[in-house]
Design a protein around this motif. Structure first.
Motif, PDB file in Angstrom:
ATOM      1  N   PRO A  58     -52.974 -31.665  -1.421  1.00 18.10           N
ATOM      2  CA  PRO A  58     -51.972 -32.362  -0.606  1.00 18.10           C
ATOM      3  C   PRO A  58     -52.157 -33.877  -0.646  1.00 18.10           C
ATOM      4  O   PRO A  58     -53.274 -34.382  -0.503  1.00 18.10           O
ATOM      5  N   LEU A 112     -45.000 -27.136   0.737  1.00 15.02           N
ATOM      6  CA  LEU A 112     -45.071 -25.881  -0.002  1.00 15.02           C
ATOM      7  C   LEU A 112     -43.736 -25.615  -0.692  1.00 15.02           C
ATOM      8  O   LEU A 112     -42.663 -25.849  -0.131  1.00 15.02           O
ATOM      9  N   LEU A 148     -48.354 -29.956   4.020  1.00 12.06           N
ATOM     10  CA  LEU A 148     -49.673 -29.476   3.656  1.00 12.06           C
ATOM     11  C   LEU A 148     -50.730 -30.430   4.217  1.00 12.06           C
ATOM     12  O   LEU A 148     -50.502 -31.650   4.264  1.00 12.06           O
TER      13      LEU A 148
END
Length: 803
Positions: A543, A528, A113
């Motif tokens: 993130p 993810l 991310l």
């Protein structure tokens, strides 16, 4: 997401743990993640002045191997430093409804991310949001629940550092709740409850140095080659020195059998192997208490025989020995003890250091060998032979994993292992002790700095004094009670510091349904996963930097610290460039949420902490001065800082003031009403060779010979035939518990396997939908992912060729 898929292939694997199979597997993952320079990075892994592995919690040795990492540790590193990215373009391309159809592996393998995101209900996509806007909106949502702070859960995964964990627990407590479940709730909470009652500490007593002088290791409920492969170096060294290993486990896992050290040129060139276990006793799932009872019973019988022999005259001893020949179970014919009148148990230790021995000895004497054999599926002679070997060993370790703790009677099973060690004084001496093998890399350390739902385990008065707030004193939610509260609608917000909660939790379909009804879900994450796809009404992806990445703050590059399974604190320094310039560190994200959600408090220096992590460590030491003495100064000392563990010095911080023998209340580790019921098997869940916890690195479980699928059920050939099935047939598993909810997993391929009769095995987390929330340890509330009663049904699922 489409990728290289193929029909499953089931074929026995004949190689050892380690060896060329391990090298090939590492090479594959490095190529897949496009990190050809990863070898340079891996050279610093688990080194005294390097970074600590993001995978398992085994310690950083003072004198490391040239390559101090294992196959799964290398895979975890490759996934963290991958060149793949999940960025704005990725989320513009995919809706969450589409991503919900992806496999768990495909979600995580998509990459790192890169920027903060907020779910947009109109498009069903994550959209970029600024960090400050995210913090402000999360703070607004949390403040809206402030009338009842227990509507929020603050969950922590086992990877977060001591520094981030300390800040996270403080955030939750100032907010007003002790709802701080973590991954320990799902794995070793049974240990954390059992050991304080037995020996007055919540962690193991063994250090890395103890492996240098151990005589015998009893190894229970753990797959070393998959879950903590670096342990094999200690095992191999001990074996070469003459130590013995007896493994008690339902499966003959390859790491318990044979090992070729990939770091030894001689072994690799000559294909030589080390036999790890001297014997493997394949205990039935849920049969560990019975097996340990049998060993303890044999020891007590031997000791009783020695007393009787001492009381008898020299002439009568021959008659006594003849009696043992006629009664094969009496003291294992034993007569080494009977002939010399030498006591088998350490009565000096028992008298000075223990409480409850008489009651425990009576329990052992009264235990029925027929029941022990039925529940454990181990022969009496095998258990008596273990007792003889144990009685002849001077220094003995009891080493165990989640195969012990994740039972309805997990706490009692741990305490039975402690009982066995206490019989001969094997707690509190060099080369001996109890050794729980923790999973995630800092899951033990998080508890040490306050990530716990139990307020009595945290110095609340000290926190009140230092930070000027009134800490909540009521118990918070565990994983199990937290899931129940979500299902009942009592929880509205879930803030996750890492992890993949909806995939790791039991009763997945019910938990996911409740999860999607939450008002707020916040995920601090690097990649993810399923818990980000199933989301609340308002959802944020925040993130963070990974542990291996350079973390630059106001005072310069930062280091973090963590605690290993062996109760030693270690420092960790990142070495690679961040995956994105927009990433923030875990401490910075926690501080951002705290400043937005909490009232102003000049006594909590959130901003100062983020600028210099050494100030967080000073705060940790000020909170627990005896435990973290000179943490800042010594955390990069080779071998780390040894945490004070009173039981190592035979100081017992228990109510009795001594180590306690605790008599179990049940022989079977599961639920009695489902035991030995016709057509019911006891299911155990386990990991594959190609995964760590919920992270699925690939679809190859080479040690068990399964490639291309995880949808399998391992069964004993006799059970397959008895239930009218055939190898390779697709079946469904249904939970054999009636609580008003049907739990079923469909389309599992039968794999004949060497597993005890009446038992079967399947992968975690694919099989966790079969685990009811009510199927948990009665004392620790650890979900019982073992000894799950299931029925095998003929499936209507048709396996079609993948796209």
């Amino acid at each position: 997401m489409s990728g290289p898929r193929r029909f499953p292939r089931i074929a026995p694997y004949k190689g050892p743990a380690g060896g060329y199979g391990s090298l090939r597997s590492v090479a594959r993952i490095l190529a897949e993640e496009h990190v050809p320079d990863a070898i340079v990075t891996l050279a610093d892994q688990n080194k005294p002045d390097g970074y600590m592995c993001v995978s398992c919690a085994w310690g950083k040795p003072a004198e490391p191997q040239p390559f101090e990492y294992c196959e799964n540790g290398a895979k975890a590193t490759a996934w963290e430093i991958t060149r793949k990215r999940v960025d704005q373009k990725f989320f513009e391309t995919h809706t969450l409804a589409e991503l919900a159809g992806w496999r768990d592996h495909d979600l995580e393998v998509a990459g790192r991310l890169t920027m903060p995101m907020r779910w947009d209900s109109a498009t069903d996509k994550y959209r970029p949001v600024s960090w400050q806007q995210a913090f402000n909106e999360i703070g607004e949502e949390l403040r809206a629940l402030q009338d009842d702070p227990d509507q929020a859960i603050f969950y922590a995964s086992g990877r977060a550092s001591l520094e981030a964990s300390y800040m996270f627990q403080l955030l939750a407590r100032i907010y007003g709740t002790n709802n701080l479940p973590d991954s320990s709730n799902m794995c070793h909470e049974s240990t954390s409850v059992a050991l304080p009652e037995s020996i007055g500490v919540s962690v193991g007593t063994v250090t890395l140095q103890d492996f240098e002088s151990v005589d015998l290791m009893l190894y229970l409920g753990h797959n070393v080659a998959t879950n903590s492969p670096r342990m094999l170096h200690q095992f191999q060294d001990a074996k070469k020195r003459g130590a013995a290993i007896i493994s008690i486990n339902p499966l003959k896992e390859r790491g318990l059998q044979r090992f070729t050290n990939p770091q030894s040129p001689r072994e690799m060139l000559t294909f030589s192997e080390t036999q790890i276990s001297d014997k493997i006793l394949q205990v039935a799932v849920g049969g560990d208490i019975a097996a340990l009872t049998g060993i303890c019973k044999a020891l007590v019988s031997m000791d009783d025989a020695a007393v009787e022999a001492g009381a008898a005259g020299s002439t009568d001893r021959k008659a006594l020995l003849a009696q043992t020949d006629n009664d094969a179970g009496f003291a294992i014919k034993a007569a080494a003890a009977a002939a010399t009148s030498r006591r088998v148990l350490d009565h000096d230790f028992i008298a000075e250091h223990t409480h409850g021995f008489a009651e425990f000895a009576d329990y052992c004497r009264a235990a029925d060998w027929a029941e022990i054999a039925q529940v454990s599926q181990l022969g009496r002679a095998d258990l008596e032979a273990v007792a003889v070997q144990y009685a002849g060993a001077g220094k003995v370790m009891g080493i165990y994993g989640m195969g012990i703790t994740q039972h309805v009677a997990g706490t009692q099973t741990v305490q039975m292992l402690v009982n066995l060690l206490l019989l001969r004084g094997n707690i509190g001496k060099t080369g001996a002790g109890i050794c729980p093998v923790r999973g995630h890399s800092n899951v033990q350390g998080q508890r040490t700095v306050g990530i716990t739902e139990k307020p009595e385990l945290v110095p609340l008065d000290r926190l009140k004094e230092m930070y000027g707030f009134e800490p909540p004193c009521h118990e918070g939610y565990t994983t199990v009670t937290g899931c129940e509260a979500m299902i009942d609608g009592r929880v509205k917000a879930f803030v996750a510091l890492g992890g993949n909660f909806t995939r790791a939790a039991p009763d997945i379909p019910r938990v996911e349904a409740a999860w999607s009804k939450l008002r707020l879900t916040v995920a601090i994450a690097t990649k993810l996963n399923r818990s980000h796809i199933v989301h609340g009404e308002v959802a944020y992806l925040l993130p963070c930097l990974g542990r291996i990445e350079v973390d630059k703050q106001a005072s310069g590059p930062q280091a973090v610290s963590m605690e290993s399974s062996l109760a030693q604190f270690h420092g960790s320094k990142g070495r690679v460039a961040p995956a994105s310039p927009e990433l923030m560190s875990e401490p910075a994200i926690i501080a951002g949420i705290a400043l937005a959600a909490l009232p102003e408090n000049a006594k909590v220096p959130w901003t100062e902490w983020v600028g210099n992590y050494s100030t967080i460590r000073h705060a940790i030491e000020a909170t627990w001065p005896a435990t973290f003495h000179k943490l800042n100064e010594n955390m990069f000392h080779p071998g780390g800082i040894e945490r004070p563990v009173a039981a190592r010095e035979r100081k017992w911080n228990t109510r009795s003031g001594k180590a306690n023998f605790i008599v179990p209340t049940q022989m079977f580790g599961g639920t009695a009403e489902n035991y030995r019921k016709a057509g019911v098997l006891q299911l155990t869940t386990f990991r594959s060779n190609d995964q760590f916890n919920t992270s699925i690195y690939g679809y190859s479980d080479r040690f068990r010979g399964v490639t291309g699928t995880r949808m399998v059920v391992f069964m004993n050939a006799a059970d397959i035939a008895a239930q009218g099935f055939a190898a390779g047939e697709l079946v469904d598993l249904r939970t054999a518990m009636d609580d008003g909810h049907e739990r079923i997993v469909r389309g599992l391929q039968i794999v004949p396997y060497d597993i005890p009769r009446g038992c079967c095995g399947a992968y975690f987390p694919e099989a966790t939908p079969l685990v009811p929330l009510g199927h948990h340890d009665l004392h620790a509330h650890t979900p019982a992912y073992k000894a799950i009663p299931v029925e095998v049904l003929r499936s209507t699922t048709v396996r079609t060729r993948p796209e």
